[in-house]
Scaffold this motif. Structure first.
Motif, PDB file in Angstrom:
ATOM      1  N   MET A  63      51.196  42.588  48.502  1.00 18.92           N
ATOM      2  CA  MET A  63      50.084  42.163  49.348  1.00 18.92           C
ATOM      3  C   MET A  63      48.760  42.698  48.829  1.00 18.92           C
ATOM      4  SD  MET A  63      51.995  42.713  53.021  1.00 18.92           S
ATOM      5  CE  MET A  63      50.489  42.669  53.983  1.00 18.92           C
ATOM      6  N   ARG A  64      48.743  43.977  48.447  1.00 19.21           N
ATOM      7  CA  ARG A  64      47.510  44.568  47.949  1.00 19.21           C
ATOM      8  C   ARG A  64      47.065  43.907  46.647  1.00 19.21           C
ATOM      9  NH1 ARG A  64      45.353  50.686  47.876  1.00 19.21           N
ATOM     10  NH2 ARG A  64      43.346  50.195  46.915  1.00 19.21           N
ATOM     11  N   ALA A  65      48.006  43.699  45.739  1.00 19.36           N
ATOM     12  CA  ALA A  65      47.662  43.090  44.451  1.00 19.36           C
ATOM     13  C   ALA A  65      47.075  41.697  44.648  1.00 19.36           C
ATOM     14  CB  ALA A  65      48.902  43.035  43.561  1.00 19.36           C
ATOM     15  N   LEU A  66      47.637  40.922  45.569  1.00 19.03           N
ATOM     16  CA  LEU A  66      47.135  39.569  45.810  1.00 19.03           C
ATOM     17  C   LEU A  66      45.725  39.594  46.396  1.00 19.03           C
ATOM     18  CD1 LEU A  66      50.376  37.924  47.262  1.00 19.03           C
ATOM     19  CD2 LEU A  66      49.284  37.401  45.067  1.00 19.03           C
ATOM     20  N   VAL A  67      45.467  40.516  47.327  1.00 19.84           N
ATOM     21  CA  VAL A  67      44.133  40.627  47.917  1.00 19.84           C
ATOM     22  C   VAL A  67      43.111  41.037  46.856  1.00 19.84           C
ATOM     23  CG1 VAL A  67      42.712  41.967  49.533  1.00 19.84           C
ATOM     24  CG2 VAL A  67      44.933  41.085  50.256  1.00 19.84           C
ATOM     25  N   GLU A  68      43.466  41.984  46.009  1.00 22.12           N
ATOM     26  CA  GLU A  68      42.550  42.431  44.956  1.00 22.12           C
ATOM     27  C   GLU A  68      42.226  41.311  43.980  1.00 22.12           C
ATOM     28  OE1 GLU A  68      43.690  47.197  44.687  1.00 22.12           O
ATOM     29  OE2 GLU A  68      44.757  45.748  43.439  1.00 22.12           O
ATOM     30  N   ILE A  69      43.241  40.561  43.578  1.00 14.65           N
ATOM     31  CA  ILE A  69      43.018  39.478  42.621  1.00 14.65           C
ATOM     32  C   ILE A  69      42.177  38.371  43.248  1.00 14.65           C
ATOM     33  CG2 ILE A  69      44.172  37.640  41.327  1.00 14.65           C
ATOM     34  CD1 ILE A  69      46.520  39.592  40.939  1.00 14.65           C
ATOM     35  N   CYS A  70      42.483  38.021  44.498  1.00 15.11           N
ATOM     36  CA  CYS A  70      41.768  36.939  45.175  1.00 15.11           C
ATOM     37  C   CYS A  70      40.288  37.259  45.347  1.00 15.11           C
ATOM     38  CB  CYS A  70      42.410  36.668  46.529  1.00 15.11           C
ATOM     39  SG  CYS A  70      41.654  35.322  47.469  1.00 15.11           S
ATOM     40  N   ASN A  71      39.976  38.529  45.642  1.00 13.83           N
ATOM     41  CA  ASN A  71      38.597  38.927  45.928  1.00 13.83           C
ATOM     42  C   ASN A  71      37.884  39.560  44.726  1.00 13.83           C
ATOM     43  OD1 ASN A  71      38.562  38.239  48.834  1.00 13.83           O
ATOM     44  ND2 ASN A  71      40.100  39.837  49.001  1.00 13.83           N
ATOM     45  N   GLY A  72      38.520  39.534  43.569  1.00 11.40           N
ATOM     46  CA  GLY A  72      37.896  40.099  42.374  1.00 11.40           C
ATOM     47  C   GLY A  72      37.695  41.589  42.458  1.00 11.40           C
ATOM     48  N   GLU A  73      38.680  42.316  43.011  1.00 10.36           N
ATOM     49  CA  GLU A  73      38.527  43.754  43.245  1.00 10.36           C
ATOM     50  C   GLU A  73      39.442  44.608  42.371  1.00 10.36           C
ATOM     51  OE1 GLU A  73      37.319  43.131  47.970  1.00 10.36           O
ATOM     52  OE2 GLU A  73      39.205  44.102  47.439  1.00 10.36           O
ATOM     53  N   VAL A  74      39.989  44.020  41.329  1.00 10.29           N
ATOM     54  CA  VAL A  74      40.838  44.784  40.415  1.00 10.29           C
ATOM     55  C   VAL A  74      39.968  45.678  39.538  1.00 10.29           C
ATOM     56  CG1 VAL A  74      42.510  44.647  38.544  1.00 10.29           C
ATOM     57  CG2 VAL A  74      42.588  42.986  40.402  1.00 10.29           C
ATOM     58  N   THR A  75      40.323  46.946  39.431  1.00  6.65           N
ATOM     59  CA  THR A  75      39.613  47.894  38.584  1.00  6.65           C
ATOM     60  C   THR A  75      40.303  47.979  37.227  1.00  6.65           C
ATOM     61  OG1 THR A  75      38.910  49.212  40.494  1.00  6.65           O
ATOM     62  CG2 THR A  75      38.849  50.282  38.339  1.00  6.65           C
ATOM     63  N   VAL A  76      39.513  47.838  36.162  1.00  6.90           N
ATOM     64  CA  VAL A  76      40.054  47.940  34.812  1.00  6.90           C
ATOM     65  C   VAL A  76      39.447  49.154  34.125  1.00  6.90           C
ATOM     66  CG1 VAL A  76      40.323  46.820  32.574  1.00  6.90           C
ATOM     67  CG2 VAL A  76      40.343  45.449  34.666  1.00  6.90           C
ATOM     68  N   ALA A  77      40.295  50.076  33.701  1.00  3.87           N
ATOM     69  CA  ALA A  77      39.854  51.294  33.017  1.00  3.87           C
ATOM     70  C   ALA A  77      40.813  51.609  31.886  1.00  3.87           C
ATOM     71  CB  ALA A  77      39.775  52.461  34.001  1.00  3.87           C
ATOM     72  N   LYS A  78      40.268  51.876  30.715  1.00  2.00           N
ATOM     73  CA  LYS A  78      41.069  52.209  29.536  1.00  2.00           C
ATOM     74  C   LYS A  78      42.126  51.135  29.243  1.00  2.00           C
ATOM     75  CE  LYS A  78      40.464  57.202  30.138  1.00  2.00           C
ATOM     76  NZ  LYS A  78      41.134  58.518  30.304  1.00  2.00           N
ATOM     77  N   GLY A  79      41.730  49.891  29.450  1.00  2.00           N
ATOM     78  CA  GLY A  79      42.605  48.782  29.136  1.00  2.00           C
ATOM     79  C   GLY A  79      43.705  48.532  30.146  1.00  2.00           C
ATOM     80  N   LYS A  80      43.674  49.255  31.290  1.00  2.00           N
ATOM     81  CA  LYS A  80      44.706  49.090  32.300  1.00  2.00           C
ATOM     82  C   LYS A  80      44.077  48.690  33.632  1.00  2.00           C
ATOM     83  CE  LYS A  80      47.969  52.420  30.304  1.00  2.00           C
ATOM     84  NZ  LYS A  80      48.782  53.638  30.566  1.00  2.00           N
TER      85      LYS A  80
END
Length: 216
Positions: free
Chosen positions: A59-76
């Motif tokens: 659920m969290r991953a889907l919400v982050e992806i939908c709202n553009g809230e994924v954090t990318v640091a050091k290629g991860k």
């Protein structure tokens, strides 16, 4: 900073499988002629269940992806660390960030409803589950590589229990809207493994869509 609990909102219902579900468990025993990949089960009664961690993480991953809230640091890619983000407000933030706070959502393990009058488990080839054989084809040699997965069959239901903690001064409506978004995204995506091959399509059946308020 002080925080005072305003109330809890209890959501109950069922997760109904529209296609077979595989959430992997341990392959602790050698099962000759049986599945290569097993589902997770309660070791006491041998009943399959959906871990709360699997459901909440999806659920969290889907919400982050939908709202553009994924954090990318050091290629991860990682969870949001921005307190203004919807996912962070509902699912919490790590203690590694300054504005950290715990998750506002509790997701219980969802156990299979074996007494469901609409489902007959007596015809399954494994206790409450089915075995599904798939064949992978080597692109070079055309050699077939069969593999068998254990799945909870379509039509089965799991008991769903969520608890939303609402603290004074927080935007309750926004938290509820994010939760609704997560549920809708889940229904239009998949739960568990092998979703791109048809596994894990679900429907959420609420007892009360708005939940039940409890104050203390």
């Amino acid at each position: 900073m002080e925080a005072k609990l305003k109330k809890k909102v209890i959501y109950t219902g069922f997760i109904k499988l529209k296609t077979g579900l595989h959430i992997g468990g341990t392959n602790a025993a050698l099962n000759i002629g049986g599945p290569d990949k097993f589902v997770v089960r309660n070791p006491i009664n041998n009943i399959p269940y959906i871990p709360g961690s699997s459901l909440k993480g999806k659920m969290r991953a889907l919400v982050e992806i939908c709202n553009g809230e994924v954090t990318v640091a050091k290629g991860k890619a990682g969870p949001s660390a921005n307190p203004e983000h919807k996912s962070a407000a509902l699912f919490g933030m790590s203690s590694d960030v300054e504005m950290c706070h715990p998750s506002r959502l509790i997701v219980r393990d969802a156990e299979l409803w074996v007494e469901d009058p609409e489902v007959d488990f007596s015809n399954t080839d494994l206790p409450f589950t089915e075995s599904k054989t798939e064949v992978a084809i080597d692109r070079i040699t055309a050699k077939a590589n069969p593999r068998t997965f254990e799945r909870v069959p379509a039509g089965a239901k799991f008991k769903l229990n969520l608890v939303l903690n609402v603290f004074e001064g927080e935007n309750e409506a926004a938290l509820k809207m994010t939760l609704k978004q997560a549920i809708k995204l889940l229904e239009d995506d998949y739960l568990g493994g092998h979703g791109s091959r048809g596994y894990g399509q679900v429907e959420i059946l609420w007892d009360k869509e708005e939940g039940e308020d409890r104050t203390y």
